[in-house]
Motif scaffolding. Structure first.
Motif, mmCIF file in Angstrom:
data_model
loop_
_atom_site.group_PDB
_atom_site.id
_atom_site.type_symbol
_atom_site.label_atom_id
_atom_site.label_comp_id
_atom_site.label_asym_id
_atom_site.label_seq_id
_atom_site.Cartn_x
_atom_site.Cartn_y
_atom_site.Cartn_z
ATOM 1 N N UNK A 1 37.579 43.056 20.530
ATOM 2 C CA UNK A 1 38.988 43.374 20.299
ATOM 3 C C UNK A 1 39.695 43.531 21.639
ATOM 4 N N UNK A 2 40.817 42.848 21.797
ATOM 5 C CA UNK A 2 41.630 42.950 23.010
ATOM 6 C C UNK A 2 42.838 43.830 22.708
ATOM 7 N N UNK A 3 43.057 44.834 23.543
ATOM 8 C CA UNK A 3 44.178 45.754 23.360
ATOM 9 C C UNK A 3 45.237 45.511 24.434
ATOM 10 N N UNK A 4 46.382 45.011 24.022
ATOM 11 C CA UNK A 4 47.491 44.819 24.956
ATOM 12 C C UNK A 4 48.158 46.158 25.244
ATOM 13 N N UNK A 5 48.576 46.332 26.515
ATOM 14 C CA UNK A 5 49.246 47.572 26.891
ATOM 15 C C UNK A 5 48.299 48.722 27.158
ATOM 16 N N UNK A 6 47.015 48.395 27.363
ATOM 17 C CA UNK A 6 46.010 49.408 27.687
ATOM 18 C C UNK A 6 45.174 48.929 28.861
ATOM 19 N N UNK A 7 44.610 49.867 29.608
ATOM 20 C CA UNK A 7 43.611 49.573 30.630
ATOM 21 C C UNK A 7 42.392 50.446 30.369
ATOM 22 N N UNK A 8 41.224 49.871 30.585
ATOM 23 C CA UNK A 8 39.998 50.643 30.386
ATOM 24 C C UNK A 8 39.690 51.448 31.643
ATOM 25 N N UNK A 9 39.522 52.741 31.459
ATOM 26 C CA UNK A 9 39.185 53.610 32.580
ATOM 27 C C UNK A 9 37.720 53.427 32.974
ATOM 28 N N UNK A 10 37.363 53.965 34.119
ATOM 29 C CA UNK A 10 35.961 53.996 34.535
ATOM 30 C C UNK A 10 35.135 54.719 33.483
ATOM 31 N N UNK A 11 33.870 54.300 33.308
ATOM 32 C CA UNK A 11 33.014 54.986 32.346
ATOM 33 C C UNK A 11 32.176 56.082 33.016
ATOM 34 N N UNK A 12 32.640 56.536 34.168
ATOM 35 C CA UNK A 12 31.951 57.580 34.926
ATOM 36 C C UNK A 12 32.459 58.962 34.519
ATOM 37 N N UNK A 13 31.538 59.907 34.362
ATOM 38 C CA UNK A 13 31.885 61.310 34.169
ATOM 39 C C UNK A 13 31.647 62.024 35.503
ATOM 40 N N UNK A 14 32.706 62.435 36.204
ATOM 41 C CA UNK A 14 32.525 63.090 37.510
ATOM 42 C C UNK A 14 31.602 64.304 37.438
ATOM 43 N N UNK A 15 31.675 65.073 36.345
ATOM 44 C CA UNK A 15 30.836 66.264 36.227
ATOM 45 C C UNK A 15 29.354 65.887 36.218
ATOM 46 N N UNK A 16 29.019 64.866 35.418
ATOM 47 C CA UNK A 16 27.620 64.426 35.346
ATOM 48 C C UNK A 16 27.166 63.857 36.686
ATOM 49 N N UNK A 17 28.033 63.090 37.350
ATOM 50 C CA UNK A 17 27.646 62.486 38.624
ATOM 51 C C UNK A 17 27.458 63.541 39.721
ATOM 52 N N UNK A 18 28.292 64.565 39.719
ATOM 53 C CA UNK A 18 28.124 65.638 40.705
ATOM 54 C C UNK A 18 26.809 66.369 40.462
ATOM 55 N N UNK A 19 26.468 66.578 39.178
ATOM 56 C CA UNK A 19 25.183 67.205 38.849
ATOM 57 C C UNK A 19 24.028 66.332 39.332
ATOM 58 N N UNK A 20 24.155 65.019 39.164
ATOM 59 C CA UNK A 20 23.118 64.094 39.650
ATOM 60 C C UNK A 20 23.027 64.130 41.165
#
Length: 237
Positions: free
Chosen positions: A185-204
């Protein structure tokens, strides 16, 4: 140097690479279409003539995280996001590349391009051209672009084996595998954000840093043990 120290040193080197990967994930937490990356460690045993085999740690594989990022509304007519699997295909000076970043523009010739100027591919692999006076632009959920009352093309969306993807920059991927046409499905008028969770990455990051420090302490203690053993054997103690 003992096999134990070699193994620990090789792990230390790869922990540095893992730390850099986590830092890169955090740095791109707000980058459109960014996909996180993980490292998978493995043991590497090398045979040495006349000596015991040498065990080392290495990065056995890099895994690209393909989970869906949040779709953020922009209302931009040329902003598009993929809901589900797949990638847009763009032409770069060094070949086709895949991306989830759908912040597209029209250049002076009417070509649909990325912010870097890379041409976005039509379903047939050709360029997509939208004339300046073509009228209002709408993009259907199956990727068909309509300007005014005429269809000007369809966005090419493909899938590829994740194990073959190699990152180039923040949001481009290269692959030598065959590209499989897919329907998402293509959504016009949207952008996909990063799939990163900063909280999880900082914990890593904290986890990797602690592992690095513990490993460094182990190497230091092992060197001290070997030094004491040499002193005892040589009679200096």
């Amino acid at each position: 140097m003992s096999n134990v120290v070699y193994a620990a040193l090789s792990r230390q080197t790869n922990l540095e690479h893992e730390f850099a990967s986590v830092a890169n994930n955090i740095a791109n937490a707000s980058t459109t279409g960014f996909r996180g990356e993980r490292h998978i460690f493995s043991e590497y045993v090398r045979a040495i003539s006349g000596e015991p085999s040498l065990s080392q740690t290495r990065i056995g594989a890099r895994e690209i995280e393909l989970s869906q990022g949040e779709l953020a509304p922009t209302d931009g007519p040329l902003d598009v996001a993929i809901e589900g699997k797949g990638f847009f295909v763009v032409n770069t000076p060094i070949g086709e590349r895949l991306t989830r970043a759908g912040a597209f523009l029209r250049d002076a010739q009417g070509l649909l391009v990325t912010p870097e100027g890379y041409g976005v591919q039509d379903q047939g692999g050709g360029p997509l051209v939208i004339e300046a006076d073509a009228g209002a632009i709408s993009i259907s959920q199956d990727g068909v672009i309509i300007a005014g009352n005429a269809a000007v093309g369809r966005l090419r969306i493909v899938d590829a084996d994740v194990t073959t993807l190699e990152r180039e920059g923040a949001s481009l991927f290269r692959t030598d595998a065959d590209l499989q046409e897919t329907s998402s499905i293509v959504r016009q008028g949207f952008l996909e954000s990063s799939n990163i969770s900063p909280v999880i990455e900082i914990a890593r990051m904290i986890e990797v840093q602690r592992a690095f420090e513990i490993n460094a302490q182990f190497i230091s203690e092992e060197n001290d043990r070997i030094a004491r053993a040499i002193d005892v054997i040589s009679g200096r103690r």
